[in-house]
Scaffold this motif. Structure first.
Motif, PDB file in Angstrom:
ATOM      1  N   HIS A 213       0.808  -1.221   0.000  1.00  0.00           N
ATOM      2  CA  HIS A 213       0.000   0.000   0.000  1.00  0.00           C
ATOM      3  C   HIS A 213       0.842   1.272   0.000  1.00  0.00           C
ATOM      4  O   HIS A 213       0.555   2.205  -0.760  1.00  0.00           O
ATOM      5  N   LEU A 214       1.842   1.335   0.842  1.00  0.00           N
ATOM      6  CA  LEU A 214       2.673   2.541   0.864  1.00  0.00           C
ATOM      7  C   LEU A 214       3.524   2.636  -0.402  1.00  0.00           C
ATOM      8  O   LEU A 214       3.716   3.728  -0.953  1.00  0.00           O
ATOM      9  N   ALA A 215       3.995   1.496  -0.884  1.00  0.00           N
ATOM     10  CA  ALA A 215       4.818   1.479  -2.101  1.00  0.00           C
ATOM     11  C   ALA A 215       4.022   1.880  -3.337  1.00  0.00           C
ATOM     12  O   ALA A 215       4.609   2.218  -4.376  1.00  0.00           O
ATOM     13  N   PHE A 236      12.980   3.333  -8.831  1.00  0.00           N
ATOM     14  CA  PHE A 236      12.568   3.712  -7.476  1.00  0.00           C
ATOM     15  C   PHE A 236      12.922   5.188  -7.273  1.00  0.00           C
ATOM     16  O   PHE A 236      13.534   5.587  -6.288  1.00  0.00           O
ATOM     17  N   LYS A 237      12.519   5.972  -8.259  1.00  0.00           N
ATOM     18  CA  LYS A 237      12.847   7.399  -8.329  1.00  0.00           C
ATOM     19  C   LYS A 237      12.418   8.164  -7.087  1.00  0.00           C
ATOM     20  O   LYS A 237      13.093   9.113  -6.666  1.00  0.00           O
ATOM     21  N   TYR A 238      11.322   7.748  -6.496  1.00  0.00           N
ATOM     22  CA  TYR A 238      10.787   8.482  -5.341  1.00  0.00           C
ATOM     23  C   TYR A 238      11.003   7.728  -4.035  1.00  0.00           C
ATOM     24  O   TYR A 238      10.162   7.756  -3.131  1.00  0.00           O
ATOM     25  N   GLU A 239      12.172   7.092  -3.928  1.00  0.00           N
ATOM     26  CA  GLU A 239      12.502   6.363  -2.694  1.00  0.00           C
ATOM     27  C   GLU A 239      12.662   7.304  -1.508  1.00  0.00           C
ATOM     28  O   GLU A 239      12.340   6.937  -0.381  1.00  0.00           O
ATOM     29  N   LYS A 240      13.129   8.521  -1.749  1.00  0.00           N
ATOM     30  CA  LYS A 240      13.285   9.471  -0.637  1.00  0.00           C
ATOM     31  C   LYS A 240      11.932   9.858  -0.058  1.00  0.00           C
ATOM     32  O   LYS A 240      11.789   9.999   1.162  1.00  0.00           O
ATOM     33  N   GLU A 241      10.937   9.998  -0.935  1.00  0.00           N
ATOM     34  CA  GLU A 241       9.593  10.319  -0.468  1.00  0.00           C
ATOM     35  C   GLU A 241       9.003   9.152   0.325  1.00  0.00           C
ATOM     36  O   GLU A 241       8.345   9.370   1.346  1.00  0.00           O
ATOM     37  N   PHE A 242       9.246   7.945  -0.148  1.00  0.00           N
ATOM     38  CA  PHE A 242       8.799   6.765   0.600  1.00  0.00           C
ATOM     39  C   PHE A 242       9.453   6.741   1.973  1.00  0.00           C
ATOM     40  O   PHE A 242       8.791   6.525   2.997  1.00  0.00           O
ATOM     41  N   LYS A 243      10.745   6.978   1.998  1.00  0.00           N
ATOM     42  CA  LYS A 243      11.498   6.959   3.258  1.00  0.00           C
ATOM     43  C   LYS A 243      11.006   8.057   4.207  1.00  0.00           C
ATOM     44  O   LYS A 243      10.950   7.865   5.426  1.00  0.00           O
ATOM     45  N   ASN A 244      10.628   9.208   3.655  1.00  0.00           N
ATOM     46  CA  ASN A 244      10.113  10.307   4.472  1.00  0.00           C
ATOM     47  C   ASN A 244       8.984   9.836   5.384  1.00  0.00           C
ATOM     48  O   ASN A 244       9.043   9.991   6.607  1.00  0.00           O
ATOM     49  N   ILE A 245       7.961   9.271   4.772  1.00  0.00           N
ATOM     50  CA  ILE A 245       6.777   8.902   5.553  1.00  0.00           C
ATOM     51  C   ILE A 245       7.025   7.634   6.364  1.00  0.00           C
ATOM     52  O   ILE A 245       6.526   7.518   7.489  1.00  0.00           O
ATOM     53  N   LEU A 306      -6.808  10.980   6.228  1.00  0.00           N
ATOM     54  CA  LEU A 306      -5.923  11.970   5.617  1.00  0.00           C
ATOM     55  C   LEU A 306      -5.140  11.302   4.484  1.00  0.00           C
ATOM     56  O   LEU A 306      -4.788  10.124   4.584  1.00  0.00           O
ATOM     57  N   PRO A 307      -4.854  12.022   3.398  1.00  0.00           N
ATOM     58  CA  PRO A 307      -3.990  11.443   2.359  1.00  0.00           C
ATOM     59  C   PRO A 307      -2.605  11.121   2.908  1.00  0.00           C
ATOM     60  O   PRO A 307      -2.160  11.709   3.899  1.00  0.00           O
ATOM     61  N   ILE A 308      -1.913  10.195   2.276  1.00  0.00           N
ATOM     62  CA  ILE A 308      -0.551   9.844   2.682  1.00  0.00           C
ATOM     63  C   ILE A 308       0.418  10.811   1.999  1.00  0.00           C
ATOM     64  O   ILE A 308       0.772  10.637   0.833  1.00  0.00           O
TER      65      ILE A 308
END
Length: 445
Positions: A213-215, A236-245, A306-308
């Motif tokens: 779900h988060l991925a 995995f261009k947005y790995e930093k955004e994934f790591k943020n949350i 709330l949106p993720i």
């Protein structure tokens, strides 16, 4: 895909009366339960809904005389359970696939549903999956997930001196969410909570909220950049955004990150229901876990979503993640009588008064069929949140692209890596490498 989902909400809201399904009455009348009429064996997906599906089966059999058996696979084991069951003499007659990938995996066992009443009752037939003019999977529920929060705790926080926001209306980005969450964590004693977020469940088989779900978010954004709906290789261009949350969840929780690998989803939902946490990432299907928790202190009117937010550009207009991975398929390898019995069972679910009541009130589904009036849509607070987000033209919901993830093996391996990262046993760059390598390998396979 988002526009299609919004269209579903609009059409559902516009439906003034339930449409009668062609042939539904005759299907019910013909189900006498004798050997020539077949039987139904449904292999279900979600353990938390097993008790309800057993009631559905009993009610249908009592009404029609047609035997219905429901077996529910353990969490995280659906594919392997289905593989074992379809080889048996008494194989499932009705099962589910999770989208295009699942369809390709089970093509040898999926009957063409293009002539069925329940396919023709879809508000948006584009949501079904199939190929070459044939339909092999029909969605039976639209769902949504995001960050569920207890508004009573949030209101208590906003009243504290120095609060980082005055209301949830100000929380429209990751930066604002992070500021609020970290301040709440520092003031958790004043708020009477153990942590802002419920425990991050990383126990094997219980990590789907993160590895799937988060991925969904970084994968969707990368698809968008490449103007596609699937890719053989990902950066995995947005790995930093994934790591943020993900870090925000881990570091502002009811437990230390090192304990996450021992926690299940039920632990998280229990913490939220008991008021020990203010937030938890999950979907509208989880409301029952809140209300059924012994000692639940969360009032229905305080359950919001709330949106993720991850720090992605333009997220101020981002909605929650909405879609489905629940597609009914009929086993083409069982007898014609059993196939017809299974089709009649699904028709009953979405057309009869009793079936629709089970779908909406007991299972908590948001059904994508024109047989449900606006008044027959679910009334629980999380379902209302999903409908509200779907109906908001100013927000862009995030579709469920995780149905294109290459395999359960990929998700399991990614989940293990996240667990090791949480425990301090794997650096983040290795998690990123594993994601990219496993994605490419499993797509090739």
């Amino acid at each position: 895909m988002t526009k299609k989902i919004v269209r579903i909400a609009a059409l559902a809201a516009a439906a003034a009366t339930a449409l009668a399904l062609a042939g539904c009455q005759s299907a019910d009348n013909s189900a006498s339960g004798d050997s020539g009429k077949g039987q139904v064996y449904y292999l279900s997906f979600k353990p938390e809904q097993d008790e309800i599906w057993q009631k559905v089966a009993k009610a249908y059999t009592e009404e029609t005389g047609v035997p219905v058996k429901v077996v529910t696979a353990a969490s995280g084991t659906y594919e392997q359970t289905l593989k074992a069951e379809v080889t048996k003499k008494d194989a499932p007659t009705l099962f589910q696939i999770n989208g295009p990938i699942g369809m390709k995996s089970w093509m040898d066992y999926t009957a063409d549903l293009s002539g069925t009443d329940f396919y023709n009752a879809l508000l948006d037939k584009n949501m079904a999956v199939g190929e070459d003019g044939k339909i092999y999977g029909v969605p039976y529920v639209v769902e949504g997930y995001g960050i569920i929060y207890n508004n009573a705790i949030m209101s208590k926080y906003f009243a504290l001196p120095g609060a980082k926001a005055a209301s949830m209306d100000e929380v429209k980005s990751f930066d604002k969410l992070k500021a609020v969450v970290e301040d709440m964590q520092a003031k958790k004693a004043d708020l009477g909570i153990d942590g802002v977020f419920a425990s991050t469940s990383l126990k094997p088989g219980e990590d789907w909220r993160w590895q799937t779900h988060l991925a969904d978010l970084p994968v969707y954004f990368e698809y968008q950049d490449n103007k596609t709906d699937d890719m053989a290789k990902l950066d995995f261009k947005y790995e930093k955004e994934f790591k943020n949350i993900f870090d925000l969840y881990l570091n502002n929780s009811t437990i230390a990150p090192t304990l996450a690998s021992s926690k299940a989803v039920t632990d998280s939902m229990s913490e939220f229901a008991l008021g020990k946490a203010a937030m938890v990432q999950n979907g509208n299907w989880a409301y029952g876990q809140v209300t059924e928790e012994s000692g639940n202190v969360v009032k229905a009117e305080d359950v919001k979503m709330l949106p993720i937010y991850t720090g992605h550009e333009g997220e101020e207009t981002q909605g929650i993640n909405i879609g489905t991975e629940n597609f009914f398929s009929i086993n083409s390898q069982v007898s014609e009588a059993d196939q017809k019995a299974s089709i009649d069972f699904v028709n009953w679910l979405i057309s009869s008064e009793k079936g629709k009541k089970f779908m909406v009130e007991d299972l908590g589904f948001i059904p994508p069929f024109n047989t449900f009036t606006e008044a027959e849509q679910p009334t629980d607070p999380l379902a209302k949140e999903v409908i509200s987000y779907m109906s908001n033209p100013d927000l862009k919901t995030i579709p469920w692209v995780f149905t294109t993830f290459p395999s359960q093996t990929f998700k399991d391996n990614f989940g293990q890596a996240l667990s090791q990262y949480a425990a301090g046993q794997m650096p983040w760059d290795k998690v990123v490498d594993l994601f990219k390598t496993e994605w490419a390998a499993e797509k090739t396979a």
